[in-house]
Scaffold this active site. Structure first.
Site, PDB file in Angstrom:
ATOM      1  N   GLU A   1       4.391  -5.459   9.812  1.00 11.12           N
ATOM      2  CA  GLU A   1       4.188  -6.599  10.021  1.00 11.12           C
ATOM      3  C   GLU A   1       2.856  -6.680   9.781  1.00 11.12           C
TER       4      GLU A   1
ATOM      5  N   LYS B   1      -2.081  -3.985  16.085  1.00  6.59           N
ATOM      6  CA  LYS B   1      -2.219  -2.866  15.603  1.00  6.59           C
ATOM      7  C   LYS B   1      -3.443  -1.885  16.277  1.00  6.59           C
TER       8      LYS B   1
ATOM      9  N   THR C   1      -6.585  -0.732  10.132  1.00  9.45           N
ATOM     10  CA  THR C   1      -7.095  -1.777   9.735  1.00  9.45           C
ATOM     11  C   THR C   1      -8.405  -2.061  10.337  1.00  9.45           C
ATOM     12  N   ASP C   2      -9.820  -2.637   9.704  1.00  8.17           N
ATOM     13  CA  ASP C   2     -10.292  -2.495  10.979  1.00  8.17           C
ATOM     14  C   ASP C   2     -10.559  -4.270  11.437  1.00  8.17           C
ATOM     15  N   GLU C   3      -8.721  -4.482  11.268  1.00 12.72           N
ATOM     16  CA  GLU C   3      -8.943  -6.318  12.400  1.00 12.72           C
ATOM     17  C   GLU C   3      -9.407  -5.586  13.285  1.00 12.72           C
TER      18      GLU C   3
ATOM     19  N   THR D   1      12.212  -5.134   4.673  1.00 14.20           N
ATOM     20  CA  THR D   1      11.850  -6.585   5.210  1.00 14.20           C
ATOM     21  C   THR D   1      11.467  -7.019   3.527  1.00 14.20           C
TER      22      THR D   1
ATOM     23  N   ILE E   1       1.076  -1.101   0.097  1.00 11.33           N
ATOM     24  CA  ILE E   1      -0.001  -0.101  -0.090  1.00 11.33           C
ATOM     25  C   ILE E   1       0.956   1.072  -0.067  1.00 11.33           C
TER      26      ILE E   1
ATOM     27  N   ILE F   1      11.679   1.749  11.278  1.00 10.54           N
ATOM     28  CA  ILE F   1      11.406   3.230  11.854  1.00 10.54           C
ATOM     29  C   ILE F   1      11.395   3.648  13.838  1.00 10.54           C
TER      30      ILE F   1
ATOM     31  N   ASN G   1      -9.988  -5.182   3.618  1.00  5.88           N
ATOM     32  CA  ASN G   1      -8.904  -6.190   2.628  1.00  5.88           C
ATOM     33  C   ASN G   1      -8.467  -5.247   1.615  1.00  5.88           C
TER      34      ASN G   1
ATOM     35  N   TYR H   1      -8.963 -21.653   3.245  1.00  7.22           N
ATOM     36  CA  TYR H   1      -9.073 -22.120   4.343  1.00  7.22           C
ATOM     37  C   TYR H   1     -10.592 -22.212   4.949  1.00  7.22           C
TER      38      TYR H   1
ATOM     39  N   TYR I   1      -1.797  -9.693  15.191  1.00  8.53           N
ATOM     40  CA  TYR I   1      -1.374  -9.193  14.490  1.00  8.53           C
ATOM     41  C   TYR I   1      -2.336  -8.245  14.114  1.00  8.53           C
TER      42      TYR I   1
ATOM     43  N   ASP J   1      -7.858 -25.000   8.718  1.00  7.35           N
ATOM     44  CA  ASP J   1      -8.732 -22.927   8.798  1.00  7.35           C
ATOM     45  C   ASP J   1      -6.989 -22.536   9.233  1.00  7.35           C
ATOM     46  N   ARG J   2      -7.420 -21.541   9.229  1.00  2.00           N
ATOM     47  CA  ARG J   2      -6.451 -20.415  10.160  1.00  2.00           C
ATOM     48  C   ARG J   2      -6.890 -20.900  11.825  1.00  2.00           C
TER      49      ARG J   2
HETATM   50  P1  NAD Z   1       3.328  -5.169   3.666  1.00  2.00           P
HETATM   51  O1  NAD Z   1       3.737  -5.810   4.867  1.00  2.00           O
HETATM   52  O2  NAD Z   1       3.248  -5.388   2.217  1.00  2.00           O
HETATM   53  O3  NAD Z   1       4.312  -3.320   3.204  1.00  2.00           O
HETATM   54  C1  NAD Z   1       5.267  -3.194   5.192  1.00  2.00           C
HETATM   55  C2  NAD Z   1       6.380  -2.264   3.962  1.00  2.00           C
HETATM   56  O4  NAD Z   1       6.639  -2.378   5.903  1.00  2.00           O
HETATM   57  C3  NAD Z   1       6.950  -3.233   4.046  1.00  2.00           C
HETATM   58  O5  NAD Z   1       7.712  -2.323   2.817  1.00  2.00           O
HETATM   59  C4  NAD Z   1       8.078  -3.340   5.332  1.00  2.00           C
HETATM   60  O6  NAD Z   1       9.707  -3.748   4.640  1.00  2.00           O
HETATM   61  C5  NAD Z   1       8.182  -2.768   5.608  1.00  2.00           C
HETATM   62  N1  NAD Z   1       8.674  -2.547   7.163  1.00  2.00           N
HETATM   63  C6  NAD Z   1       8.113  -3.187   8.080  1.00  2.00           C
HETATM   64  N2  NAD Z   1       8.993  -2.950   9.714  1.00  2.00           N
HETATM   65  C7  NAD Z   1      10.135  -2.237   9.260  1.00  2.00           C
HETATM   66  C8  NAD Z   1      10.560  -1.367  10.240  1.00  2.00           C
HETATM   67  N3  NAD Z   1      10.198  -1.880  11.317  1.00  2.00           N
HETATM   68  N4  NAD Z   1      10.652  -0.192   9.903  1.00  2.00           N
HETATM   69  C9  NAD Z   1      10.374  -0.203   8.666  1.00  2.00           C
HETATM   70  N5  NAD Z   1       9.958  -0.711   7.036  1.00  2.00           N
HETATM   71  C10 NAD Z   1       9.049  -1.949   7.665  1.00  2.00           C
HETATM   72  O7  NAD Z   1       1.863  -3.682   4.483  1.00  2.00           O
HETATM   73  P2  NAD Z   1       0.812  -3.329   3.459  1.00  2.00           P
HETATM   74  O8  NAD Z   1      -0.526  -4.616   3.458  1.00  2.00           O
HETATM   75  O9  NAD Z   1       1.080  -2.710   2.150  1.00  2.00           O
HETATM   76  O10 NAD Z   1       0.326  -2.447   4.942  1.00  2.00           O
HETATM   77  C11 NAD Z   1       0.572  -0.820   4.694  1.00  2.00           C
HETATM   78  C12 NAD Z   1      -0.020  -1.049   6.552  1.00  2.00           C
HETATM   79  O11 NAD Z   1      -1.465  -0.616   6.294  1.00  2.00           O
HETATM   80  C13 NAD Z   1       0.231  -1.744   7.218  1.00  2.00           C
HETATM   81  O12 NAD Z   1       0.463  -0.682   8.346  1.00  2.00           O
HETATM   82  C14 NAD Z   1      -0.898  -2.631   7.437  1.00  2.00           C
HETATM   83  O13 NAD Z   1      -1.093  -2.885   8.807  1.00  2.00           O
HETATM   84  C15 NAD Z   1      -2.380  -1.970   6.955  1.00  2.00           C
HETATM   85  N6  NAD Z   1      -3.450  -2.529   6.218  1.00  2.00           N
HETATM   86  C16 NAD Z   1      -3.133  -3.475   5.604  1.00  2.00           C
HETATM   87  C17 NAD Z   1      -4.495  -3.674   4.696  1.00  2.00           C
HETATM   88  C18 NAD Z   1      -4.541  -5.018   3.624  1.00  2.00           C
HETATM   89  O14 NAD Z   1      -5.170  -5.364   2.726  1.00  2.00           O
HETATM   90  N7  NAD Z   1      -2.736  -5.228   3.152  1.00  2.00           N
HETATM   91  C19 NAD Z   1      -5.411  -3.703   5.321  1.00  2.00           C
HETATM   92  C20 NAD Z   1      -5.997  -2.661   6.383  1.00  2.00           C
HETATM   93  C21 NAD Z   1      -4.811  -2.124   6.641  1.00  2.00           C
HETATM   94  O1  TDX Z   2      -4.408 -18.918   1.170  1.00  2.00           O
HETATM   95  C1  TDX Z   2      -5.364 -18.139   1.582  1.00  2.00           C
HETATM   96  N1  TDX Z   2      -6.233 -18.922   1.891  1.00  2.00           N
HETATM   97  C2  TDX Z   2      -7.337 -18.689   2.331  1.00  2.00           C
HETATM   98  O2  TDX Z   2      -8.100 -18.981   2.574  1.00  2.00           O
HETATM   99  C3  TDX Z   2      -5.277 -17.521   2.161  1.00  2.00           C
HETATM  100  C4  TDX Z   2      -3.376 -16.605   2.397  1.00  2.00           C
HETATM  101  C5  TDX Z   2      -5.913 -16.415   3.289  1.00  2.00           C
HETATM  102  N2  TDX Z   2      -7.451 -17.412   3.065  1.00  2.00           N
HETATM  103  C6  TDX Z   2      -8.036 -17.081   4.055  1.00  2.00           C
HETATM  104  C7  TDX Z   2      -7.806 -16.173   5.176  1.00  2.00           C
HETATM  105  C8  TDX Z   2      -8.595 -14.700   5.274  1.00  2.00           C
HETATM  106  O3  TDX Z   2     -10.130 -15.200   5.719  1.00  2.00           O
HETATM  107  O4  TDX Z   2      -9.055 -15.292   2.965  1.00  2.00           O
HETATM  108  C9  TDX Z   2      -8.724 -14.277   3.272  1.00  2.00           C
HETATM  109  C10 TDX Z   2      -8.187 -12.867   3.031  1.00  2.00           C
HETATM  110  O5  TDX Z   2      -6.881 -13.200   4.402  1.00  2.00           O
HETATM  111  P1  TDX Z   2      -5.635 -12.542   3.708  1.00  2.00           P
HETATM  112  O6  TDX Z   2      -4.966 -12.451   2.416  1.00  2.00           O
HETATM  113  O7  TDX Z   2      -5.005 -12.759   4.442  1.00  2.00           O
HETATM  114  O8  TDX Z   2      -6.113 -10.857   4.026  1.00  2.00           O
HETATM  115  P2  TDX Z   2      -6.777 -11.134   6.428  1.00  2.00           P
HETATM  116  O9  TDX Z   2      -6.248 -12.182   6.888  1.00  2.00           O
HETATM  117  O10 TDX Z   2      -7.991 -10.905   5.810  1.00  2.00           O
HETATM  118  O11 TDX Z   2      -5.961  -9.820   6.058  1.00  2.00           O
HETATM  119  C11 TDX Z   2      -5.680  -8.576   5.598  1.00  2.00           C
HETATM  120  O12 TDX Z   2      -6.657  -7.731   5.838  1.00  2.00           O
HETATM  121  C12 TDX Z   2      -6.689  -7.009   6.644  1.00  2.00           C
HETATM  122  C13 TDX Z   2      -4.599  -7.969   5.846  1.00  2.00           C
HETATM  123  O13 TDX Z   2      -2.986  -9.250   5.436  1.00  2.00           O
HETATM  124  C14 TDX Z   2      -4.033  -7.625   6.535  1.00  2.00           C
HETATM  125  O14 TDX Z   2      -3.155  -6.851   6.125  1.00  2.00           O
HETATM  126  C15 TDX Z   2      -5.210  -6.137   6.381  1.00  2.00           C
HETATM  127  O15 TDX Z   2      -5.211  -5.423   8.070  1.00  2.00           O
END
Ligand code: NAD
Ligand code: TDX
Length: 366
Positions: free
Chosen positions: A85, A164, A134-136, A37, A13, A61, A189, A217, A160, A304-305
């Protein structure tokens, strides 16, 4: 004009946000700090490397001196905090890094922001610390529960989500106690270009193209609310621009869908691409679609997870009313863009998957 520190800007993002921001506000300074990372990838920023006001700094950070020097020397006035993370499954197996980065790392940023922006004579006239969450943090919903609002009590269920939630509380506390000008957005998501193929949608696409099982899952009934990443970036922009200091805003995509249905939609979209672009058969010979078999044949139900949240759903009424936020993409249009990007960027995901992207970057970007 703003001068931004974007944490985690080489992640999924964060990189989309930097691309979005430099295009929309070409005169703003954008400094990315990213530890690179496993989830961080300098190649995600290739499109902005030549931007005159862009700078990349590899760092953590949690490194107080580094963050301080970036804020002070660069006279930065805005932090947009993505670094984290972010994968729930990893947090179940190895939670320590989640506490270190998501909790301690965020706290370090808040401490430095406070010292630089509140306690220094040289502080910029205005500042903003925007925290991406996040909504989680709201926990899980049953089938008939109303969607999460900003008032929903926190009930995080995974390590996780708990990390957050802790960071959200720290951000809130630094506003309430010290007067730091903060805002927080909680979103559903995301999916789109540059997403690491450990998350559901890119994992399914990559496995389908390479003929590997599509692991669903449990029974696949869990529901998520899908948000195209550029809509999320637009939402964050609106919060920074118009959101009230100290407030939290939900950002969603109005697209609730069960995992099994998402996977089937992805499979059907891949089948259709192969049918309309026969040249894909030679590029991805291991894909079932290349042999005329349905991609759905790869679906495999797996264990399942642990603690798997059943349903997330975002009520974004506050953002709609106060900020005029509205997602532009529906799931069909967002998936077409995502799938198109994955098909056109095979070298990106292959490099990410085999971990060789550092060499790939050295070859392509130095
Ligand atoms: P991502 O895992 O793709 O990217 C995370 C980035 O942070 C990476 O580039 C990593 O190198 C960097 N990073 C990790 N630890 C670090 C540290 N200690 N110092 C500096 N950099 C570091 O994550 P994303 O999916 O892009 O998510 C970004 C943000 O959005 C996160 O805070 C996540 O909780 C939030 N978020 C993500 C989703 C989603 O669906 N992906 C949904 C809701 C919220
Ligand atoms: O292989 C898989 N099979 C499967 O069934 C994976 C990777 C996931 N899943 C399921 C688990 C979840 O119900 O799909 C759904 C989405 O899984 P993820 O992509 O791992 O996302 P989720 O756990 O919902 O969390 C995501 O949304 C909120 C992001 O990873 C988080 O960073 C964010 O905060």
């Amino acid at each position: 004009m703003r001068s931004l520190l974007v944490t985690g800007g080489a992640g999924f993002i964060g990189a989309n946000f930097v691309i979005y921001w430099t295009r929309k506000y070409p005169d703003d300074r954008v400094v990315v700090i990213d530890a690179l990372t496993y989830a961080g990838n300098r190649a995600n920023l290739a499109r902005v490397e030549d931007h005159p006001h862009f700078q990349f700094v590899q760092g953590d950070i949690g490194d107080k001196e580094l963050v301080q020097s970036l804020l002070v020397d660069g006279k930065l006035d805005t932090i947009v905090h993505f670094a984290a993370e972010s994968h729930v499954d990893r947090s179940i197996h190895e939670p320590d890094a989640f506490i270190q980065t998501n909790v301690n790392g965020t706290h370090n940023l808040l401490k430095v922001a406070r010292e630089t922006w509140l306690d220094s004579d040289d502080a910029p006239a205005t500042h903003r610390f925007h925290h991406v969450s996040t909504d989680e943090v709201y926990g899980t919903l049953g089938p008939d529960d109303p969607a999460f609002t900003e008032e929903t009590p926190y009930a995080p269920n995974s390590p996780y989500a708990a990390s957050k939630a802790a960071s959200d509380h720290l951000v809130r506390a630094y506003h309430h106690t010290f007067g730091l000008q903060v805002s927080t957005s909680n979103c559903s998501n995301n999916y789109g270009p540059y997403q690491f193929p450990e998350k559901l949608i890119p994992l399914m696409i990559v496995n389908a193209l390479t003929g590997k099982p599509l692991p669903v899952y449990g029974d696949g009934s869990n529901i998520r609310d899908w948000l195209y990443v550029e809509d999320h970036c637009r939402g964050i922009d609106l919060v920074i621009d118009r959101g009230r200091v100290g407030e939290t805003y939900n950002i969603g995509g109005n697209n609730e869908c069960a995992n099994i249905d998402i996977v089937k939609i992805v499979c059907a979209a891949i089948d259709e691409c192969f049918a309309t672009r026969p040249e894909l058969c030679a590029v991805f010979p291991d894909a079932p679609a290349a042999g005329g078999r349905p991609t759905e044949s790869l679906i495999t139900f797996v264990k399942d997870r642990l603690g798997h949240d059943w349903r997330y759903a975002i009520n974004a009424t506050k953002s709609e009313n106060e900020l005029d936020y509205k997602p532009v993409e529906n799931f069909d249009s967002g998936l077409q863009k995502t799938l198109g990007w994955m098909l056109d960027n095979e070298s990106w995901w292959r490099a990410v998957l085999d971990g060789s992207y550092r060499e790939w970057i050295a070859k392509n970007y130095t």
